[in-house]
Design a protein around this motif. Structure first.
Motif, PDB file in Angstrom:
ATOM      1  N   LEU A 230      34.395  41.899  48.354  1.00 38.42           N
ATOM      2  CA  LEU A 230      34.734  41.020  47.359  1.00 38.42           C
ATOM      3  C   LEU A 230      35.801  41.579  46.300  1.00 38.42           C
ATOM      4  CD1 LEU A 230      32.949  40.619  44.141  1.00 38.42           C
ATOM      5  CD2 LEU A 230      31.378  40.993  46.027  1.00 38.42           C
TER       6      LEU A 230
ATOM      7  N   SER B  64      36.866  40.959  42.245  1.00 41.51           N
ATOM      8  CA  SER B  64      36.672  40.172  41.136  1.00 41.51           C
ATOM      9  C   SER B  64      37.657  40.174  39.989  1.00 41.51           C
ATOM     10  CB  SER B  64      35.069  40.862  40.500  1.00 41.51           C
ATOM     11  OG  SER B  64      34.746  39.980  39.405  1.00 41.51           O
TER      12      SER B  64
ATOM     13  N   THR C 186      38.847  40.456  36.377  1.00 39.86           N
ATOM     14  CA  THR C 186      38.202  41.004  35.270  1.00 39.86           C
ATOM     15  C   THR C 186      39.295  40.764  34.042  1.00 39.86           C
ATOM     16  OG1 THR C 186      37.393  42.942  33.779  1.00 39.86           O
ATOM     17  CG2 THR C 186      39.278  43.371  35.744  1.00 39.86           C
TER      18      THR C 186
ATOM     19  N   ALA D  85      31.010  46.871  37.803  1.00 43.61           N
ATOM     20  CA  ALA D  85      31.833  46.093  37.665  1.00 43.61           C
ATOM     21  C   ALA D  85      32.004  45.578  36.139  1.00 43.61           C
ATOM     22  CB  ALA D  85      31.673  44.694  38.693  1.00 43.61           C
TER      23      ALA D  85
ATOM     24  N   ASP E 173      33.454  43.016  34.538  1.00 41.94           N
ATOM     25  CA  ASP E 173      33.302  41.543  34.363  1.00 41.94           C
ATOM     26  C   ASP E 173      32.119  40.954  35.098  1.00 41.94           C
ATOM     27  OD1 ASP E 173      33.593  38.750  33.250  1.00 41.94           O
ATOM     28  OD2 ASP E 173      35.687  39.141  33.221  1.00 41.94           O
TER      29      ASP E 173
ATOM     30  N   SER F  34      34.016  34.187  36.915  1.00 41.06           N
ATOM     31  CA  SER F  34      33.903  33.323  38.123  1.00 41.06           C
ATOM     32  C   SER F  34      35.271  33.158  38.834  1.00 41.06           C
ATOM     33  CB  SER F  34      33.508  31.855  37.782  1.00 41.06           C
ATOM     34  OG  SER F  34      34.011  31.250  36.872  1.00 41.06           O
TER      35      SER F  34
ATOM     36  N   ARG G  87      36.830  34.647  41.736  1.00 37.08           N
ATOM     37  CA  ARG G  87      36.758  35.916  42.697  1.00 37.08           C
ATOM     38  C   ARG G  87      37.296  35.589  44.207  1.00 37.08           C
ATOM     39  NH1 ARG G  87      30.467  36.928  40.661  1.00 37.08           N
ATOM     40  NH2 ARG G  87      31.115  37.953  38.661  1.00 37.08           N
TER      41      ARG G  87
ATOM     42  N   TYR H 158      36.053  36.392  48.003  1.00 39.53           N
ATOM     43  CA  TYR H 158      34.982  37.051  48.984  1.00 39.53           C
ATOM     44  C   TYR H 158      35.317  37.005  50.310  1.00 39.53           C
ATOM     45  CZ  TYR H 158      31.624  36.299  45.113  1.00 39.53           C
ATOM     46  OH  TYR H 158      31.150  36.119  43.874  1.00 39.53           O
TER      47      TYR H 158
ATOM     48  N   GLN I  43      26.486  34.087  38.368  1.00 43.89           N
ATOM     49  CA  GLN I  43      27.598  34.937  38.699  1.00 43.89           C
ATOM     50  C   GLN I  43      27.277  36.446  38.603  1.00 43.89           C
ATOM     51  OE1 GLN I  43      30.121  33.616  40.410  1.00 43.89           O
ATOM     52  NE2 GLN I  43      30.329  31.550  39.535  1.00 43.89           N
TER      53      GLN I  43
ATOM     54  N   ILE J 284      27.178  39.500  41.890  1.00 42.25           N
ATOM     55  CA  ILE J 284      27.588  41.036  41.821  1.00 42.25           C
ATOM     56  C   ILE J 284      26.493  42.019  41.793  1.00 42.25           C
ATOM     57  CG2 ILE J 284      28.791  42.656  40.407  1.00 42.25           C
ATOM     58  CD1 ILE J 284      31.081  41.029  40.453  1.00 42.25           C
TER      59      ILE J 284
ATOM     60  N   VAL K 114      33.138  46.462  45.863  1.00 40.10           N
ATOM     61  CA  VAL K 114      33.743  45.314  44.949  1.00 40.10           C
ATOM     62  C   VAL K 114      35.163  46.050  44.246  1.00 40.10           C
ATOM     63  CG1 VAL K 114      33.443  44.239  42.658  1.00 40.10           C
ATOM     64  CG2 VAL K 114      31.603  44.927  44.265  1.00 40.10           C
TER      65      VAL K 114
ATOM     66  N   GLU L 152      38.437  45.313  41.580  1.00 41.35           N
ATOM     67  CA  GLU L 152      38.782  44.438  40.516  1.00 41.35           C
ATOM     68  C   GLU L 152      40.241  44.405  40.285  1.00 41.35           C
ATOM     69  OE1 GLU L 152      36.073  46.549  37.471  1.00 41.35           O
ATOM     70  OE2 GLU L 152      35.304  44.621  37.357  1.00 41.35           O
TER      71      GLU L 152
END
Lengths: 92, 250
Positions: free
Chosen positions: B132, B134, B136, B170, B172, B176, B178, B180, B200, B204, B214, B216
């Motif tokens: 995923l 994310s 930030t 992570a 942040d 929301s 993101r 995946y 959310q 994570i 993960v 970012e």
């Protein structure tokens, strides 16, 4: 192991070490200086962590980026989008 | 970025990106976010579909969505409405049921998340084959627009507390925006039980528990509806409750 359990374990270990030294629980006859330094440690660490937290959050708030160009760009794109959608037949 | 090629080498890739857009009273914003998504995906050449999950909006969001379907095609705009306002987790599950992409992008439909970052998410994902990616607001040139000092303070303070208690890896947690892998989102959503911001965060935290990777990408978060911002006492209390629950159960 949950974070809560990790913390409890960590606090217990550190607490046990602190009590051992501060109150000489095993009759180790440690030098007086050890006991004098160890005794106020929990309070010192707490206060230090408090100061560290304030400084860190303060720094992060002060350096929190403001995206002015992003906002401007978005405004312009919204105008462009509305015009294009109107041409394509969208009824708002 | 390199000059745009007139051919679309990305289109030959078998990857397809399904964008989930849960909406409630977004009659004004929905056409704009769809226009932006079509623009940036069109330029990038990636295969995509936009899935609108409307929770019975009284302002006619679904009607606007139908118009957009006529304009852009039913293969690009999918409608998966629901009768009433239900939770975000169930919206994702509902939206994913008919998604044909192997990647899912979740984002807000109110223009606070800008589709221009999606190609960056995709590049990042490919770079490390992340499970995923994310967005930030707290790192690199990520940031916010339209937040006063109070909101910034609460945001940073809450994030700091979450980092200390949960050590999630992570920066942040409550964001929301993101990307995946579809299988990853499916396995996470069925495990998560919280609501709102905490949902959310839980995604994570559970992702890390399951050893998912993960990545970012810094994003800008443009808050245009700050006047109606919902960061009041109730929100803070429910955040704190959720944080403690995650602390005690994960």
């Amino acid at each position: 192991m949950t974070k809560l359990v990790e913390w409890l374990l960590g606090v217990s270990l550190v607490g046990a070490a602190w009590a051992l030294v501060s109150f000489d629980l095993l009759d180790l006859s440690l030098p007086q200086t050890y006991r004098e330094v160890a005794w106020p440690m929990p309070l010192y660490l707490l206060v230090s962590f408090g100061c560290f937290s304030l400084a860190t959050v303060g720094y992060r708030v002060a350096t929190f980026n403001d995206c002015d160009e992003a906002a401007k760009e978005l405004m312009e794109q919204i105008k462009e989008a509305k015009e294009d959608l109107r041409k394509r037949g969208l009824k708002m | 970025m390199a000059s745009r090629k007139t051919s679309h080498p990305n289109r030959d890739s078998e990857d397809k990106y399904s964008i989930l857009l849960p909406t409630y009273n977004e009659r004004e914003n929905l056409p704009l976010i769809v226009w932006l998504l079509v623009k940036y995906f069109g330029e990038s050449g990636y295969n995509y579909e936009i899935i609108v999950i409307d929770d019975g909006s009284p302002d006619g969001t679904l009607e606007v969505a139908k118009q957009l379907q006529k304009i852009y095609g039913e293969d690009k705009i999918l409608l998966r409405p629901r009768a009433t306002k239900l939770g975000l987790g169930t919206a994702y599950i509902h939206g994913m049921k008919h998604a044909t992409g192997n990647f899912i992008i979740i984002m807000d439909a109110d223009l606070s998340h800008h589709p221009k970052f999606i190609p960056e998410f995709i590049d990042k994902q490919k770079e490390g084959n992340y499970d995923l990616v994310s967005g930030t607001r707290y790192q690199g040139n990520g940031g916010v627009y339209g937040w006063d000092l109070r909101r910034k303070l609460i945001s940073r303070g809450a994030n700091f507390l979450s980092q200390v208690l949960l050590r999630p890896g992570a920066s942040d947690l409550t964001g929301s925006f993101r990307l995946y892998k579809k299988s990853v989102l499916e396995s996470l959503v069925e495990r998560c039980v919280s609501k709102g911001y905490v949902f959310q965060m839980e995604m994570i935290v559970r992702a890390r528990q399951l050893n998912y990777t993960v990545g970012e990408v810094p994003i800008s978060f443009v808050d245009r509806v700050y006047g109606e911002s919902k960061l009041g006492g109730n929100e803070i209390v429910s955040f704190a409750k959720g944080l403690i629950t995650l602390f005690a159960t994960t």
